[in-house]
Each structure stands twice: as C-alpha cells, then as structure tokens.
Design a protein around this motif. Structure first.
Motif, short mmCIF file in Angstrom:
data_model
loop_
_atom_site.label_atom_id
_atom_site.label_comp_id
_atom_site.label_asym_id
_atom_site.label_seq_id
_atom_site.Cartn_x
_atom_site.Cartn_y
_atom_site.Cartn_z
N GLY A 112 0.89 -1.29 -0.21
CA GLY A 112 0.04 0.23 -0.04
C GLY A 112 1.00 1.20 0.07
O GLY A 112 1.91 1.27 -0.76
N THR B 278 -4.80 1.72 3.07
CA THR B 278 -5.85 0.96 3.49
C THR B 278 -5.68 0.44 4.92
O THR B 278 -4.84 0.25 5.49
N SER B 279 -6.75 0.60 5.71
CA SER B 279 -7.01 0.38 7.19
C SER B 279 -6.16 -1.02 7.44
O SER B 279 -6.78 -2.25 6.54
N ASP C 200 -3.15 -1.59 7.16
CA ASP C 200 -1.73 -1.79 6.51
C ASP C 200 -0.68 -1.44 7.71
O ASP C 200 -0.90 -0.68 8.53
N ASN D 229 -2.14 1.67 9.97
CA ASN D 229 -3.26 2.38 9.64
C ASN D 229 -4.67 1.91 10.18
O ASN D 229 -4.92 0.87 9.98
#
Length: 343
Positions: free
Chosen positions: A105, A130-131, A133, A234
């Motif tokens: 990502g 991206t949540s 990561d 993230n």
C-alpha cells in the motif's frame, strides 16, 4: 534481518501436493544450495540476498523466488560517534541507509510538502491508504558504547479523520541487526494526534502542528550496534509525518552544573553567525564542538575553558556549508547537544 555470521532456519510451505524434491538456492549463503526440506543457512556477506525454492514430485514442479528476502548487516555500526541527527534532507542517505518495509500500500517516503525544520520530512500518505496496513521505517545502525543515559527525540505531526480512528505508531529498538525488537514507544488514536479536532481532507501540517516526542533508550545504553524502527498501522486516519530525529545522551542538573540542563542557540536557522546561551550553577570547565550529521567534528569554538557561574552568551561564528549540524556543550565532562541549521 540478521548480523553477519548468523544463521537462518528455512521452512517450506508447499501445498496442493507432497513434494519429493526440494531445490533451494541461497544468494551469498553457506551453503549456496540445499536439497533439504528445511535447511539452515549461514550468511557472512552484508547486503540483501535472494532465496529461491523449487519443489517437485512425479506430476510437476513449482518455483518461488523472494528477492531481498534476507538482509544481512555488519556487526559494526554504520555510525560510530554521537550525538546523531536525521532530518531527511538528504535523499541519498534516506534511500541508501534507511530501510522501508512495505506490504503493497502506501509506504514511508521523504516529502517536501511539510517539515518541522528544513524542507523535508518522512511521511506516509495514510489518507489514501488501506486500514490495517502496517509499514515500517528502519534506521541505520548506531554505536552507543559508553553512553549510559541515552534518549531519542523526534518531531511528529498527525491528524485524525474521525474520532474512531485507531492509527498506531510504535518505535522499536534492536541490538542484533533487526533480528529481534524491543518496544519503546506506542501511541494510538487521539493520543497520537498532534492537532485538535478532525479533518476529512488530506493532512499537511503547519509550523504549529508538530509535537516533540521522547523515547527512553535505557535498555540499549552502552550497546555497540543499535537500530530503530518506526512502525505505523493504518487505522483509517490521516497522513503521518516524522522529522528531526535526535539521539543523544543526557545528565542530571547536579551532574553537569548546567542549569535546567539546557542550551539555546539563536538565531536558528542561521547564516553562520549565532549565539549560544546557557547558565552554569557553579564555576565549570566547558568545551564546545560542532559536528556534521555523520558525527565528524567540523569546528571547536573553544576547549577546556574555565567559566564562572552565571549566564553565558557566546558568539558562534562558522564558515560551514548549508546543512544541519550538532552543537555539543561539554560541562565538566557531561554533555548536552542541540541541532543547528545553516542556511
């Protein structure tokens, strides 16, 4: 990640069939090839090394290649004297000496969109990430031998998109070339944010949006080969920035005779002509030196000067090139340091 001379145990995870043959290839490994299912390989050459595995049975074969799977570091630190500073102003240093681990990502990178001082900082464009990561930034190695009280300070800038964001920043240390890590700092969500409130826009920090963070490094004091890792997870939030990493030792006021253990430099940034301000609690022997970010001494304004108790304002004139330097004040053998930027 290992030091030279260490070994790695490899395990195959073949599936959809039982292999009868294993053909491993290890760049710079000892041995360089193996037919064992789970071999142990020793590495003596620093660098990033590939691993290749071919598995086969009576109905077919398959090959997996992992470039740079093994990172071997010298057991001798890259930087041998301190204090140390990193402001991410030199792209070559960042690209050649810092290790970026990215899972596909957004990743740590240098950026001139914002900085605490200078022009550049290190950041992750977490706003479009991206949540979940996890991205890592690993420092060069430093020699902290003979330093019993050491800490790291760095500047942080982060703003949440929403109050439910769970973005997490952790700082780890390693004394075995990154093979194992110790957690020394962790902040998450609102505790990580340096700015009040939330914003749905991509965050670019202003001058007042930075906060200084301190990491106690007592567990690795006196260690000869230390790396640091900034790990960001993230959690749905916004961009994160770090800058002005300082690794230095500290002493108590009573030990150093330096009031509040503080030295100030102004103006800073400077055109080469600054004033160094400090106060002594009693008569002391004082020296001062200026080093570049590699730890090389480039100026010694004075040495072994006997100064009286009280406030001192000393003129610091240099003919240094543009860049970042460290000014170190030695008071009776105890030292305190501060960054100086020459424009």
């Amino acid at each position: 990640m290992i030091c030279t001379g260490q070994s790695v145990n490899f395990t195959h995870y073949s599936w959809n069939g039982q292999p009868t043959n294993w053909n491993w290839t290890f760049t710079a490994g000892t041995p360089t090839t193996s037919n064992d299912s789970n071999p142990t390989i020793t590495y003596n050459t620093p660098g990033k090394h590939a691993v290749i595995l071919n598995v086969s049975n009576s109905v077919g074969n398959n090959t997996k290649t992992k470039p740079g799977a093994i990172l071997v570091s010298s057991s001798t630190a890259q930087y041998g004297s301190g204090p140390f500073y990193e402001g991410f102003e030199n792209a070559t240093t960042f690209n050649n000496e810092w290790i970026v681990i990215d899972n596909g990502g957004r990743k740590w990178e240098t950026s001139n969109s914002a900085a605490s001082t200078g022009t550049y900082s290190a950041r992750i464009l977490n706003y479009i990430g991206t949540s979940g990561d996890v991205d890592e930034l690993i420092s060069p190695s430093y020699d902290l031998t003979s330093i019993s009280s050491v800490e790291m300070k760095f500047k942080l800038a982060f703003k949440q998109k929403g109050t439910s964001n769970t973005d997490l920043l952790r700082v780890y240390v390693s004394t075995d070339c990154g093979r194992t890590w110790q957690l020394r700092y962790s902040k998450q969500g609102t505790g990580l944010s340096t700015v009040t409130g939330t914003s749905g826009a991509s965050f670019i920090p202003g001058p007042s949006d930075w906060r200084q963070e301190t990491v106690n490094l007592s567990p690795v004091a006196n260690s000869s080969n230390v790396r640091f890792k900034f790990q960001f997870t993230n959690g749905g939030g916004n961009n994160v920035y770090i800058d002005d990493i300082n690794i230095s030792w500290y002493t108590s006021v009573d030990e150093s005779n330096l009031v509040n253990n503080t030295m100030n430099i102004y103006p800073n940034p400077s055109n080469g002509n600054s004033t160094v301000n400090f106060e002594l609690s009693e008569n002391s022997e004082v020296s001062m030196k200026v080093t570049d970010i590699l730890g090389k001494t480039v100026a010694t304004p004075f040495q072994n000067a006997n100064l009286q108790a009280g406030v001192h304002n000393l003129n610091l004139q240099t003919q240094l090139s543009r860049g970042t330097y460290i000014v170190t004040l030695d008071v009776n053998g105890k030292q305190v340091s501060k960054r100086l930027v020459i424009q």
